[in-house]
Enzyme design. Structure first.
Site, short mmCIF file in Angstrom:
data_model
loop_
_atom_site.label_atom_id
_atom_site.label_comp_id
_atom_site.label_asym_id
_atom_site.label_seq_id
_atom_site.Cartn_x
_atom_site.Cartn_y
_atom_site.Cartn_z
N GLY A 125 0.76 -1.17 0.19
CA GLY A 125 0.06 -0.09 -0.09
C GLY A 125 0.98 1.27 0.05
N GLU A 371 5.06 0.52 -10.99
CA GLU A 371 6.12 0.66 -10.24
C GLU A 371 7.04 1.43 -10.92
OE1 GLU A 371 7.60 -3.14 -8.82
OE2 GLU A 371 5.50 -3.96 -9.04
N THR A 373 7.20 5.13 -13.51
CA THR A 373 7.03 5.26 -15.13
C THR A 373 8.15 5.43 -15.86
OG1 THR A 373 7.01 7.94 -14.82
CG2 THR A 373 5.19 6.94 -14.33
#
Length: 391
Positions: A125, A371, A373
């Protein structure tokens, strides 16, 4: 690990997962995908095969392998379907790995055996709707210590594996205070383990996504969500540094997923070019198609070497941040380019969801975003090369 070959152990694993993907995943995943349904039966079989425990020691129920073994498995799964591959990647790299890397002996004993067996999925999270790539600047989720409990409030967005029936624990990054910085106070970010079903944790319905439709992605909200103080993962205030380490490793895994998609496009295009006929010939006899497939194969091969190299440096204990970013950048580009070319080779059939290349095309774009750009990867590479940061 030599760059030009796999060890006998790694090759055996690769072949095993390749066979599993062709036999157990390929025939049924299209139906799951079109129904936007999580493939519990496939996940159960992946657990029986030991895939969720690949990089973990046997003392925690793992297979005693290494991170490269996980990447090989991810590539072979992704050659057939990305939803299944990302479910494994997120469960291992983002769900279980933070507990293994930073957890106390008690936390590891509590969570890892169920996570490594696939009986339970973990989630990571970190992302928030207003944050994107600016994690520390955009984070609004807070955790306040009240006696012997953390009280968490805030929301998380785009969290994989967070709402399945077998999701067991979520590692949540939250602001736990402030610390002095060179330009004034800065947020202190810590990581706290929140078991599924904890009062105050609300799991929203699944997103309607362009791709990865057989994977689970949801928004989470926390309203006075209380967990024991002992659920702090690692050192207080080190949460952001922990996640950066996990993301460096995870970029190699995502690169492997992207390579799998790129190679899957080659596989499907080769088979189609040999059997599809136009103007009296198989389309694979035409140079335009041959050149397109040759470029696709070269992209997949180059990207594979990039993630092999990053994994080798990681396992050797050498710095690998730059190589991981390069692998993720090159591989996600290859996946996107190959998906576009494969769709063109298939023509009108490439636009039909019944064909794997249709799924590949829908799945490829997120690999340039999730994860980190492509822009973030370029920034990381530039900084590792010694170029100054703007801010």
């Amino acid at each position: 690990m030599p760059m030009h070959m796999l060890s006998e152990e790694h090759e055996t694993l690769r072949r095993t997962v390749e066979e599993f993907a062709r036999r157990e995943v390929a025939p049924v995943i299209g139906d799951y995908y079109e129904r936007c349904e999580f493939p519990y039966e496939i996940v159960r079989k992946m657990g029986e095969l030991g895939l969720f425990g690949l990089p973990f020691p046997e003392e925690y129920g793992g297979m005693g392998g290494d991170y490269f073994a996980l990447c090989l498995a991810l590539e072979e799964l992704a050659r057939v379907d990305n939803s299944v591959a990302i479910t494994l990647e997120a469960a291992v790299s983002l769900g279980a790995m933070p507990i293994y890397r930073f957890g106390t002996p008690e936390q590891k004993a509590t969570w890892l055996p169920k996570l490594t067996s696939g009986e339970m999925l973990g989630a990571f999270g970190l992302t928030e709707a207003g944050g994107g790539s600016d994690v520390p600047g955009g984070m609004r989720t807070t955790a306040v210590l009240d006696g012997d409990e953390w009280v968490i409030n805030g929301t998380k967005a785009f969290i994989t594996n967070s709402g399945t029936a077998i999701t067991g624990v979520i590692a949540v990054a939250a602001i736990t205070g402030t610390r002095p910085g060179p330009d004034g106070p800065r947020p202190e970010i810590s990581t706290i383990l929140v078991p599924s079903g904890t009062p105050g944790l609300t799991v929203s319905r699944k997103y309607s996504k362009v791709g990865w439709n057989a994977s689970d992605t949801r928004e989470l909200s926390f309203t006075d969500c209380r967990v024991p103080a002992a659920n702090l993962l690692g050192e207080r205030g080190r949460g952001y540094a922990q996640f950066l380490q996990i993301l460096d490793e995870g970029r190699i895994a995502i690169a492997a997923v992207a390579v799998g998609l790129a190679q899957g496009c080659v596989d499907e295009s080769l088979a189609y070019a040999k059997q599809r006929r136009a103007f009296g010939h198989a389309i694979g006899e035409y140079q335009a198609i041959q050149f397109k497939i040759a470029d696709m194969a070269a992209r997949a091969h180059t990207a594979r070497l990039a993630y092999y190299h990053a994994a080798a440096k990681m396992l050797a204990g050498e710095p690998f941040k730059k190589e991981a970013a390069m692998a993720k950048l090159v591989a996600s580009n290859a996946a996107m380019d190959n998906a576009r070319d494969a769709t063109q080779i298939f023509g009108g059939y490439g636009f039909m969801n019944e064909y794997p290349v249709g799924r590949f095309y829908r799945d490829a774009k997120i690999l340039e975003i999730g994860e980190g750009t492509s822009e973030v990867q370029r920034m990381l590479i530039a900084r590792e090369l010694g170029l100054p940061a703007l801010c």
